[in-house]
Scaffold this active site. Structure first.
Site, PDB file in Angstrom:
ATOM      1  N   THR A 140       3.894   7.759  -0.943  1.00 29.51           N
ATOM      2  CA  THR A 140       5.040   6.918  -1.288  1.00 29.51           C
ATOM      3  C   THR A 140       5.986   7.641  -2.244  1.00 29.51           C
ATOM      4  OG1 THR A 140       5.645   4.938  -2.558  1.00 29.51           O
ATOM      5  CG2 THR A 140       3.502   5.866  -3.023  1.00 29.51           C
ATOM      6  N   ASP A 141       7.252   7.237  -2.217  1.00 30.56           N
ATOM      7  CA  ASP A 141       8.219   7.826  -3.164  1.00 30.56           C
ATOM      8  C   ASP A 141       7.902   7.425  -4.611  1.00 30.56           C
ATOM      9  OD1 ASP A 141       8.992   5.143  -3.031  1.00 30.56           O
ATOM     10  OD2 ASP A 141      11.101   5.538  -2.619  1.00 30.56           O
ATOM     11  N   GLU A 142       7.083   6.374  -4.792  1.00 25.88           N
ATOM     12  CA  GLU A 142       6.801   5.911  -6.164  1.00 25.88           C
ATOM     13  C   GLU A 142       6.051   6.946  -6.991  1.00 25.88           C
ATOM     14  OE1 GLU A 142       5.508   1.976  -6.844  1.00 25.88           O
ATOM     15  OE2 GLU A 142       6.762   1.146  -5.263  1.00 25.88           O
ATOM     16  N   TYR A 165      -0.689   1.444  -9.407  1.00 29.13           N
ATOM     17  CA  TYR A 165      -0.596   1.727  -7.961  1.00 29.13           C
ATOM     18  C   TYR A 165      -0.072   3.141  -7.730  1.00 29.13           C
ATOM     19  CZ  TYR A 165       1.743   2.096  -3.437  1.00 29.13           C
ATOM     20  OH  TYR A 165       2.181   2.555  -2.217  1.00 29.13           O
ATOM     21  N   LYS A 169      -1.811   6.536  -6.048  1.00 27.04           N
ATOM     22  CA  LYS A 169      -1.283   7.254  -4.873  1.00 27.04           C
ATOM     23  C   LYS A 169      -1.006   8.724  -5.232  1.00 27.04           C
ATOM     24  CE  LYS A 169      -0.319   5.786  -1.307  1.00 27.04           C
ATOM     25  NZ  LYS A 169      -1.149   5.654  -0.066  1.00 27.04           N
TER      26      LYS A 169
END
Ligand code: NAD
Ligand code: DAU
Length: 362
Positions: A140-142, A165, A169
């Site tokens: 994810t870009d997060e 979260y 990741k």
């Protein structure tokens, strides 16, 4: 590539990917393993459940023995790892399961893949793998953290995750990279921006707002609503993964995004307008702790190197998504289960401000 293990294939993006693969590649076998948490829903896959090239097995990715058995039985040569706890707000309530599933689960899959794919699994120095195998980690870009007013995420940036979260990741990405560097495992990592589209669990912004708007409930906008996300239709995310799976250079990371930044409040107002409701439903509530302000994906690498481009334009994608939700209210009702309601109550339990807002909706 013949026998693809898709993990988390009963979730929002994984199910869309399973359907896309069966459609695009009728010569592949898709083995979908999912433990069916609150976010997993086999209803979403009922159109393919009889497809002879599709198999579903209820398995936890942390269950080494079962995963190993599946590799042996189905001669798995490709893994696309979607399985994860995926909701930032839940990770603030209960971080541990995020670390367990997202990090340890990924490591178990890598380990089993290494055992089955290495030409000589007993030799720790052996870097030779059977031909055509690949482990694709859906990230994810997060993991990049939060941007200021300008700039975009590029693949070479250092990771600065802010929520439990995104930290889980980012950790999984690091473990995947380590298996590539240390053991020579053939891998790719994709990092995508926020997805929208049919079958998204209604705790995420867009389906939550659609569902609440239809019921004329208050719409809880965090903070000032000016946080920016970069939205991509789920089908475009899946074609991006398919592209990386087939054309991605070994060991590379690819961002996936459609250059489509929107402030949350814009999205909420668009939903209200399209559904013909009143903006009085908007309720500003206490901000998410550690809330990332802005995400924006630079997709130059995947578009120029691999020739991928998104197909959906946002306005059309949102129109289609809204009409899908309008025509599938039963799907939402079925999944807004007791479990989900309990989570929602817990999430708002420590904030009297939010609590009042939610109580008012009942
Ligand atoms: P989701 O929550 O809808 O689905 C996750 C699926 O994983 C569910 O079906 C769940 O049952 C399954 N699962 C959870 N724990 C498991 C375990 N221990 N073993 C086996 N299965 C398990 O998530 P999503 O939105 O479809 O996201 C899928 C992946 O894409 C995630 O890895 C997420 O980090 C990533 N991602 C999501 C977005 C987004 O906008 N939703 C964007 C970029 C990347
Ligand atoms: O960027 C990719 C990520 O996008 C994925 O990795 C995650 O799995 C996915 O859940 C999503 O994370 P976000 O936190 O961006 O998505 P969410 O839908 O939870 O929230 C989107 C934005 O809307 C965020 O700024 C928080 C805000 N929001 C969300 C909810 C649920 C609200 O203002 N009110 C709400 O009720």
């Amino acid at each position: 590539m013949e026998n693809i293990l898709v993990t988390g294939g009963a979730g929002f993006i994984g199910s869309s990917f399973v359907k896309l693969m069966l459609d695009l590649h009728p010569d592949y076998k898709i083995i979908n393993i999912d433990v069916l948490t609150y976010a997993g829903n086999l209803e979403t896959l009922k159109t393919v459940s009889d497809n002879p090239n599709y198999i579903f097995i209820k398995v936890d990715i942390r269950d080494r023995e079962k995963v190993d058995e599946i590799f042996s039985t189905y001669k798995i040569d490709t893994v696309v790892n979607f399985a994860a706890e995926s909701h930032v707000d839940r990770s603030i309530e209960e971080p541990e399961i995020f670390l367990s599933t997202n990090v340890i689960g990924t490591q178990v899959l890598l380990d089993v893949a290494k055992k089955h794919w290495k030409v000589n699994p007993e030799d720790k120095y052996c870097r030779e793998y059977k031909s055509g195998v690949k482990f694709l980690q859906v990230s994810t870009d997060e993991v990049y953290g939060s941007l200021g007013k300008t700039g975009m995420f590029v693949e070479t940036m250092s990771l600065m995750p802010n929520s439990p979260y995104s930290a889980s990741k980012a950790s999984a990405d690091m473990v995947v990279r380590a298996y590539h560097e240390t053991f020579g495992m053939p891998i790719n990592i994709t990092r995508c921006s926020n997805n929208y589209g049919p079958y998204q669990f209604p705790e995420k912004l867009i389906p939550l707002m659609i569902n609440s708007c239809l019921k004329e409930k208050k719409l809880p906008v965090y903070g000032d609503g000016m946080q920016i996300r970069d939205w991509l239709h789920v089908s475009d995310h899946c074609t991006g993964i398919d592209t990386v799976l087939h054309k991605g250079r070994d060991g590379e990371i690819y961002n996936i995004g459609g250059n489509n930044e929107k402030a949350n409040i814009e999205i909420v107002k668009l939903i209200i307008k399209t559904l013909g409701k009143s903006e009085n439903l908007i309720t500003y509530v206490k901000d998410r702790p550690g809330h990332d302000r802005r995400y924006a994906i630079d997709n130059t690498k995947i578009t120029t190197e691999l020739g991928w481009n998104p197909k959906y334009n946002f306005d059309q994608g949102m129109k289609d998504t809204l009409s899908w939700y309008l025509n599938n209210t039963e799907w939402i009702e079925n999944i807004v289960s007791g479990d989900y309601t309990k989570y929602y109550e817990k999430m708002y339990a420590n904030s009297s401000e939010k609590n009042n807002e939610i109580d008012n909706q009942k």
